[in-house]
Motif scaffolding. Structure first.
Motif, short mmCIF file in Angstrom:
data_model
loop_
_atom_site.label_atom_id
_atom_site.label_comp_id
_atom_site.label_asym_id
_atom_site.label_seq_id
_atom_site.Cartn_x
_atom_site.Cartn_y
_atom_site.Cartn_z
N MET A 7 0.84 -1.21 0.00
CA MET A 7 0.00 0.00 0.00
C MET A 7 0.87 1.26 0.00
O MET A 7 0.76 2.08 -0.88
N LEU A 8 1.77 1.35 1.00
CA LEU A 8 2.71 2.48 1.04
C LEU A 8 4.11 1.91 0.91
O LEU A 8 4.48 0.97 1.62
N LEU B 170 10.84 1.67 3.54
CA LEU B 170 9.94 0.81 4.30
C LEU B 170 8.68 0.52 3.51
O LEU B 170 8.39 1.20 2.52
N GLU B 171 7.98 -0.50 3.94
CA GLU B 171 6.77 -0.94 3.27
C GLU B 171 5.65 -1.06 4.29
O GLU B 171 5.87 -1.50 5.41
N VAL B 172 4.46 -0.66 3.89
CA VAL B 172 3.29 -0.95 4.71
C VAL B 172 2.29 -1.63 3.79
O VAL B 172 1.92 -1.08 2.76
N ASN B 173 1.88 -2.83 4.16
CA ASN B 173 0.92 -3.55 3.32
C ASN B 173 -0.51 -3.25 3.75
O ASN B 173 -0.76 -2.85 4.89
N GLU C 28 -2.33 -3.71 7.37
CA GLU C 28 -1.34 -3.89 8.43
C GLU C 28 -1.34 -2.75 9.44
O GLU C 28 -1.78 -1.64 9.14
N VAL C 29 -0.80 -3.06 10.63
CA VAL C 29 -0.40 -1.99 11.55
C VAL C 29 1.12 -2.05 11.63
O VAL C 29 1.69 -3.06 12.04
N VAL C 30 1.76 -1.00 11.16
CA VAL C 30 3.22 -0.96 11.18
C VAL C 30 3.67 0.19 12.07
O VAL C 30 3.12 1.28 12.02
#
Lengths: 234, 286
Positions: free
Chosen positions: A1-2, A22-25, A28-30
């Protein structure tokens, strides 16, 4: 996503972010944890484009956003609840919330969103006509989160939501973030409250001096020697 | 006693115009944080426009009001876009010098185009009077007062009762947070400038039947607006309305009791007293 790739940012001569990726799918909570001045807030500002002097690539939902205006980012549903809440102190709670729905994506559904936020956070409804500047710390944070929710976010970024709050209120805020996540909003959380935030996150990054130095599952990091020593003091 | 009452009402009537001219300045400073020393020159331009519309097309200032205001709005936008937007992040002293220069350019442009002559716009209302009991009031001045107060109060309601108004206040309170709401700062500043200049233009066209237009006609108003706004508390709209009325009254009473020569000195004295004893202004915070 991000997806953030090799972002470098300078504040004058000082490099605040060094090759941050970094990655945020979706869903998720990252969490990004790290000490003061590690560059966490700057990274958030780069993503929201309120800081525009950086290089690197940032993609949201498959679209390059690192040249967009801040309002375009909001329009995509990538919303930030900033550090220190940044409420509008001499506007009422209701006006603050309503402005959360300023962007094109949510303006038409302003009324419905307000109902939704009032249902979720009934205390804000009681305080509706009070000036935001008169709220207690906990209420102010709830108001800031409510304001973020008004935008009908696809992804919410929280910058230090527990800052300056009483421990019991911190738990309340974390519960709220968990519930927002359960409803399908992707979350990126920046926190100094390492224990609380790692508990609720799927994955986490550790940032130090503008660099990502560690990455892993929330629970794993919580149990890792290094994190326990550096951040939890045990 | 009757005369004192007449002096009071006369001061109030002038004060209404000062209030209207000043709320635009307070708005521009309050929302966009921009200092505009050329504010009075837009009043002068609106006066000239009203004068020429009457001279050429026989449209009195009220009939040409809408075109006049539209033109002021465009001028406000152009001024913002091509001049003020470049100094958004500069210090107030740079903005001050820039707009001071702009005011001289506009004055001299007017001098070059229209000469230094006093241009009177004599319409029927210039000489007609309203007789309310013992009071004899100029119709044009009463009309100017009513419209001025209505427009100033309307601005206040716009800022406090509309969504756009709330967004403008949000920008004033925290620009970064406003951006995170999706509010475009530069568009908001532009709107602020458009409204501010249109309002001072309205003040200009309202006084055209009463006072002559000439290149420096706006200059005293520019200074006066600053005094009003400082007395009122810089960014406060109610403060500017109150300040405008107060200055009108002081001017009128000083003129009557002490002498016309003392009119300006009287409100400058108040200005200095406010700066010494309540520098944040009568309606200011902190």
């Amino acid at each position: 996503m991000l997806s953030v790739k090799n972002v470098n940012s300078f504040y004058g001569e000082v490099q605040v972010l060094q090759d941050v990726s970094l990655e945020v799918n979706k869903g998720e909570v990252v969490t990004i944890v790290g000490a003061n001045a590690a560059g966490k807030s700057t990274l958030m500002s780069c993503i929201s484009r309120t800081v525009q002097s950086y290089n690197g690539e940032i993609e949201f939902d498959g679209v390059r956003i690192d040249k967009f205006s801040p309002e375009k980012i909001v329009d995509l549903g990538l919303i930030q609840c900033p550090e220190g809440r940044l409420l509008f102190p001499s506007l009422t709670v209701r006006e603050n919330l309503e402005l959360g729905a300023f962007s094109k994506r949510s303006r038409a559904t302003r009324k419905e969103r307000l109902e939704y936020v009032y249902d979720l956070l009934p205390r804000l409804k009681e305080r509706s006509n009070q000036l935001a500047g008169s709220l207690s710390g906990g209420e102010a944070q709830m108001c800031a989160i409510g304001r973020g929710l008004m935008a009908n976010p696809v992804m919410l970024m929280f910058d230090e939501p527990s800052l300056g709050l009483a421990p019991i209120v911190v738990i309340e805020v974390m519960e709220l973030i968990k519930n927002i996540s359960k409803e399908g909003t992707t979350i990126l959380l920046v926190e100094q409250n390492v224990r609380q935030s790692l508990k609720l996150s799927d994955r986490a990054y550790v940032m130090e001096n503008g660099k990502i130095i560690m990455e892993g599952k929330g629970r794993d990091l919580l149990n890792s020697e290094e994190i326990r020593k550096a951040y939890l003091g045990i | 006693m009757e005369q004192v009452f007449q002096v009071f009402v006369s001061g109030l009537l002038s004060g209404g115009i000062y209030a209207l001219a000043s709320v635009g300045l307070a708005l521009i400073f309050g929302i966009a944080g921009l200092v505009n020393f050329a504010h009075g020159e837009y009043l002068m331009l609106a006066m000239y426009f009203a004068f020429w519309m009457y001279g050429i097309f026989s449209l009195d200032p009220y009939q040409s009001a809408l075109i006049n205001l539209a033109l002021m709005a465009i001028l406000g936008y152009l001024t913002y876009k091509f001049i003020m937007e470049r100094v958004l992040d500069s210090s107030h002293s740079i903005q001050m010098l820039l707009t001071l220069g702009l005011s001289m350019v506009l004055q001299n442009l007017a001098l070059m185009l229209w000469k230094a002559d006093y241009r009177n716009t004599r319409i029927a209302m210039t000489t007609s009077t309203l007789d309310l009991g013992p009071l004899h009031l100029s119709t044009a001045r009463v009309l100017a007062f009513v419209v001025a107060i209505a427009a100033s109060v309307a601005l206040y309601y716009f800022l406090h009762k509309t969504y756009t108004g709330a967004a403008m206040r949000a920008v004033a309170q925290n620009g970064k947070a406003a951006q995170l709401m999706g509010i475009n700062l530069k568009k908001t500043y532009a709107l602020t400038f458009i409204i501010g200049i249109t309002l001072v233009g309205l003040a200009g066209l309202l006084i055209t039947p009463i006072y002559p237009a000439f290149p420096t006609a706006g200059a005293p108003y520019g200074i006066l607006c600053f005094i009003v706004v400082v007395i009122g508390g810089l960014s406060s709209i109610p403060g500017a309305i109150f300040g405008g009325l107060l200055i009108g009254l002081i001017e009128s009473f000083a003129g009557y009791f002490i002498g016309p020569a003392f009119q300006q000195a009287a409100y400058f004295l108040l200005f200095i007293l406010v700066l010494i004893f309540k520098p944040s202004g009568l309606f200011g915070k902190g």
